[in-house]
Design a protein around this motif. Structure first.
Motif, mmCIF file in Angstrom:
data_model
loop_
_atom_site.group_PDB
_atom_site.id
_atom_site.type_symbol
_atom_site.label_atom_id
_atom_site.label_comp_id
_atom_site.label_asym_id
_atom_site.label_seq_id
_atom_site.Cartn_x
_atom_site.Cartn_y
_atom_site.Cartn_z
ATOM 1 N N ASP A 60 0.812 -1.218 0.000
ATOM 2 C CA ASP A 60 0.000 0.000 0.000
ATOM 3 C C ASP A 60 0.847 1.269 0.000
ATOM 4 O OD1 ASP A 60 -2.172 -1.618 -0.023
ATOM 5 O OD2 ASP A 60 -2.862 -1.164 2.005
ATOM 6 N N LYS A 88 -3.126 6.692 -0.085
ATOM 7 C CA LYS A 88 -4.054 5.980 0.808
ATOM 8 C C LYS A 88 -5.496 6.121 0.332
ATOM 9 C CE LYS A 88 -1.248 6.146 5.016
ATOM 10 N NZ LYS A 88 0.005 6.419 4.292
ATOM 11 N N GLU A 145 -8.056 3.123 -0.960
ATOM 12 C CA GLU A 145 -9.379 2.949 -0.367
ATOM 13 C C GLU A 145 -10.475 3.004 -1.436
ATOM 14 O OE1 GLU A 145 -9.731 5.940 2.600
ATOM 15 O OE2 GLU A 145 -8.285 5.008 3.975
#
Length: 417
Positions: free
Chosen positions: A14, A220, A224
């Motif tokens: 990530d 991030k 998501e």
């Protein structure tokens, strides 16, 4: 001077990398931060896999994927009287559940730019620099989907902004220059444009430190959004007979979450990634593989409950650019009243209508000497009339509802003016 070869492996998840703080029991650089590392006793490629197992408890075959093996370089440590020959690597990891051994006292998953601020083993940033994403790798990536490539573009923006913020050497003189080159690298890849624009449009000034922070947040948020679209799509295909093609990260994640009853895959030339996906899914699902030519017919005869694809770009009128073969599959599905679902983050919606089907090398189809014109596109264009729903992190939308979402992205492109 003594010379030793060592391996250094960066494990990425990530957008962050794993850093390990060396214990007091190691022979050198106690207390310093490092990546996975060790003496290269024999083949460096085999050694880095052993070090990953020993230092993190991860399986380099099932938990990690090797992305890059950088060119080795030398570092001279005058105090130790030793020259290190460093072999750097970059891996993507599926999770962060590591178990360290005696060589480390602490570990953290952090932005790679934190390397610039920590006390590390010699030239740790230089090792990362050999394997990190660049504008060139963003431009040349023909293997991964657009969502994956957009994350790499954000990492380039983050890393170059960090160098500029700290007065470190960078080939760019401003973050705007980095952003412009990223947009030029994949001009038709909408998700790259929208995500880069989101970072550079924030605030009245484009200060490198602010861009570094914004890019970290954007990575991030993008992850998501991509996961949110996959979750929504997964709920829609649970227990269904799903026909699909190519290698969409959103569709693969939706299949993993939704557990369809069976999957039909086209081989997905050029590249034949559909064949690889079929192999990947076959251990847990009922999988059927067919040729691209037979796919439109087979999805009807196979009695698909839905035709599900990802997206490269969605235009404001609901037209879809996706891997070639999507159009005939969608038209065949529509003719047979099979719902056509497009799984996509809203960042793939474009306020501009630039069509680039990314023509591939003619030699992939024909390398003879006859005067033949070869058309070998990577993508095709599917009309909104052949699409039932766009399934996103914000819910499902009809093709006619896409225009309002496209307008949101248009407002963020002003930084280039």
């Amino acid at each position: 001077m003594d010379q030793r070869s060592v391996v250094t492996g960066f494990l990425r998840n990530d957008g962050d990398v794993l850093l390990l703080q060396r214990s007091e029991d190691v022979g050198s650089y106690r207390g310093k931060w490092a990546a996975v590392s060790g003496y290269a006793e024999g083949d460096p490629d085999s050694q880095i896999e052993r070090e990953i197992r020993e230092e993190t408890g991860l399986d380099p075959e099932s938990d990690c994927q090797l992305l890059t093996a950088g060119d080795p370089f030398e570092v001279v440590d005058e105090d130790l009287g030793r020259t290190w020959r460093i072999h750097p690597y970059l891996f993507d990891c599926t999770h962060r559940a590591v178990q360290t051994d005696w060589e480390s006292t602490e570990f953290e998953w952090v932005s790679p730019t934190k390397i610039l601020d920590r006390e590390t083993v010699p030239d740790l940033w230089r090792s990362y620099d050999r394997v990190r994403p660049t504008v060139v790798t963003v431009a040349s990536d023909s293997t991964h989907g657009s969502a994956y490539i957009s994350l790499r573009a954000l990492e380039v923006l983050r890393d170059e902004a960090a160098l500029l913020a700290r007065g470190r050497e960078s080939e760019y003189d401003s973050v705007e220059a980095v952003g412009s080159e990223l947009l030029a690298a994949r001009p038709a890849m909408t998700v790259v444009r929208n995500r880069v624009n989101r970072v550079l449009s924030k605030g009245s000034t484009v200060e490198p430190a602010e861009v570094e922070s914004n890019a970290r947040d954007a990575i991030k948020s993008a992850i998501e959004a991509d996961r949110g679209a996959a979750t929504t799509l997964g709920a829609a295909i649970t227990d269904k007979r799903v026909a699909t093609l190519s290698r969409s990260g959103t569709v693969l994640a939706a299949i993993d979450e939704g557990e369809p009853g069976a999957v039909l895959l086209a081989e997905s030339r050029p590249g034949s990634e559909g064949t690889e996906v079929a192999e990947q899914l076959s251990s847990e699902l009922d999988v059927t593989l067919t040729s691209d030519a037979a796919f439109p017919h087979t999805l009807v005869e196979w009695e698909a409950d839905c035709f599900v694809v990802g997206a490269d770009t969605v235009f404001s009128d609901g037209c879809l650019i996706n891997k070639v073969g999507t159009r005939p599959g969608a038209l065949s599905a529509t003719d047979a009243d099979v719902p056509v679902l497009v799984g996509t983050a809203t960042d793939k919606i474009s306020h501009e209508r630039t069509i680039d089907l990314e023509e591939r090398a003619a030699s992939e189809l024909y390398d003879g000497t006859a005067p033949i014109t070869v058309e070998n596109p990577t993508f095709d264009l599917t009309p909104p009339s052949a699409i039932d729903q766009f399934v996103t992190e914000r819910g499902s939308f009809d093709p006619g509802e896409i225009e309002s979402l496209a307008a949101e992205h248009e407002q963020r492109a002003g930084w280039q003016e």
